[in-house]
Scaffold this active site. Structure first.
Site, PDB file in Angstrom:
ATOM      1  N   PRO A  89      59.345  49.203  38.783  1.00 12.70           N
ATOM      2  CA  PRO A  89      60.083  48.919  40.344  1.00 12.70           C
ATOM      3  C   PRO A  89      60.559  50.342  41.008  1.00 12.70           C
ATOM      4  O   PRO A  89      60.178  50.266  42.684  1.00 12.70           O
ATOM      5  CB  PRO A  89      61.979  48.551  40.190  1.00 12.70           C
ATOM      6  CG  PRO A  89      61.676  48.572  39.345  1.00 12.70           C
ATOM      7  CD  PRO A  89      60.516  48.642  38.013  1.00 12.70           C
ATOM      8  N   GLU A 116      66.844  48.466  30.911  1.00 13.56           N
ATOM      9  CA  GLU A 116      67.046  49.606  32.539  1.00 13.56           C
ATOM     10  C   GLU A 116      65.596  50.806  32.102  1.00 13.56           C
ATOM     11  O   GLU A 116      65.567  50.627  33.311  1.00 13.56           O
ATOM     12  CB  GLU A 116      67.912  50.955  32.124  1.00 13.56           C
ATOM     13  CG  GLU A 116      69.320  50.153  31.988  1.00 13.56           C
ATOM     14  CD  GLU A 116      69.191  48.219  33.333  1.00 13.56           C
ATOM     15  OE1 GLU A 116      68.496  48.639  34.648  1.00 13.56           O
ATOM     16  OE2 GLU A 116      69.866  47.440  33.091  1.00 13.56           O
ATOM     17  N   ARG A 154      39.404  40.173  39.343  1.00  6.30           N
ATOM     18  CA  ARG A 154      38.843  39.442  39.791  1.00  6.30           C
ATOM     19  C   ARG A 154      37.904  40.236  41.133  1.00  6.30           C
ATOM     20  O   ARG A 154      36.752  39.702  41.737  1.00  6.30           O
ATOM     21  CB  ARG A 154      39.707  38.686  41.228  1.00  6.30           C
ATOM     22  CG  ARG A 154      40.445  37.788  40.567  1.00  6.30           C
ATOM     23  CD  ARG A 154      41.610  36.650  41.307  1.00  6.30           C
ATOM     24  NE  ARG A 154      41.170  36.771  43.566  1.00  6.30           N
ATOM     25  CZ  ARG A 154      40.269  35.655  42.879  1.00  6.30           C
ATOM     26  NH1 ARG A 154      40.512  34.765  41.712  1.00  6.30           N
ATOM     27  NH2 ARG A 154      40.288  34.941  44.212  1.00  6.30           N
ATOM     28  N   ASP A 169      34.214  37.360  51.374  1.00  3.31           N
ATOM     29  CA  ASP A 169      33.450  37.304  52.252  1.00  3.31           C
ATOM     30  C   ASP A 169      33.817  38.499  52.981  1.00  3.31           C
ATOM     31  O   ASP A 169      35.443  37.868  53.857  1.00  3.31           O
ATOM     32  CB  ASP A 169      33.527  35.819  53.123  1.00  3.31           C
ATOM     33  CG  ASP A 169      32.643  36.246  54.824  1.00  3.31           C
ATOM     34  OD1 ASP A 169      32.562  34.753  55.221  1.00  3.31           O
ATOM     35  OD2 ASP A 169      32.334  37.411  54.864  1.00  3.31           O
TER      36      ASP A 169
END
Ligand code: 9D3
Length: 263
Positions: A89, A116, A154, A169
């Site tokens: 995080p 943790e 991807r 595009d």
């Protein structure tokens, strides 16, 4: 691209990657994912992978030795050993620009935490970059690693089929997508926008761009601030805003309409 994932839940990572675009990329030899379980580097009877935090308090910290030995082993298995990335995080928030940076690597080692987190000195000594996937609390780094791997896959040349990559595009980069419709033409009185049935391809392209710009302006104005609009786009957006304000009965104000939303 090869991605090594250090995780206490190797099956979780492997299973999800078997499906869809990532599964196909693995089949096509574009993506290789190898998992490493720190539990395999433990030497005690209980195979302990957590330890108590100095300073006390609730929660556990991942035990250092199994993680360190796992990382060393992973690095030894292939060249180049690549950057080690810790999902946490506290990391740099991932976005599409970040994905485009990371996919340039031939190899990455992803370190995922449970409990943790990991000992700060392990981050200092063994981690090159720390990345987050957003400001919400997960139970561990595995889903974050999967999100990152999916986004990177991807972007690998050949991973998407032609129909899937049409969306790449570059024109629409940095904007939200326009609305999509399929049959039937009417559902409970809600009709497909007439322009999409008109057969006027140029008008359809204009409408889609206008909707993409308008929805970005409405829902994610901060994205517009990150992206400059060319003259055509600015005109389409002004168009959308004028229509939107007529619809919501707010009087139009003179001047640059975009500035009214502080972008
Ligand atoms: C409830 C525990 N929190 C105490 C204040 C700290 C905390 C520790 C470990 C919060 C989350 C986690 C586990 N999360 C990840 O490993 C993680 C993550 C995330 O939670 N959100 C966004 N990106 C990431 S990347 C890895």
């Amino acid at each position: 691209m090869r991605v090594d994932v250090v995780t206490l839940f190797p099956e979780l990572v492997e299973t999800l990657l078997r499906f869809g675009v990532t599964g196909r990329a693995v089949e096509r030899g574009l993506l290789t994912v190898v998992t490493w379980d720190p539990r395999d580097e433990t030497h005690d009877r209980r195979r302990t992978v957590d330890d108590r935090p100095y300073g006390g308090g609730p929660g556990m910290v991942m035990k250092v030795q199994p993680l360190r030995d796992t990382l060393r082993r992973a690095r030894q298995t292939a060249e180049p050993c690549g950057k080690t990335i810790y999902l946490s995080p506290q990391g740099r928030p991932l976005n599409q620009d970040g994905a485009r940076e990371l996919v340039r690597a031939e190899r990455l080692i992803l370190l995922t935490g449970r409990y943790e987190g990991i000992d700060e000195r392990l981050i200092e000594a063994e981690v090159d970059e720390e990345w987050s996937i957003g400001d919400y609390v997960l139970s561990g780094g595995e889903l974050a690693a999967l999100v990152l791997i999916d986004a990177l896959t991807r972007l690998l040349p050949g991973a998407l089929n032609d129909s899937e990559s049409a969306e790449q595009d570059s024109f629409m980069d940095g904007l939200l997508d326009c609305p999509h419709y399929t049959r039937p033409e009417e559902i409970d009185g809600r009709r497909v926008p007439a322009v999409l049935l008109s057969g006027d391809h140029a008008a359809i392209v204009r409408w889609r761009r206008r909707e993409a710009l308008g929805r970005t302006w409405l829902r994610r104005p901060e994205l517009l601030a990150l992206r400059s609009l060319n003259a055509t786009e600015q005109r389409l957006l002004d168009d959308f805003i004028r229509e939107y304000q007529e619809k919501t009965e707010k009087a139009g104000v003179a001047g640059d309409l975009t500035e009214q939303r502080g972008v």
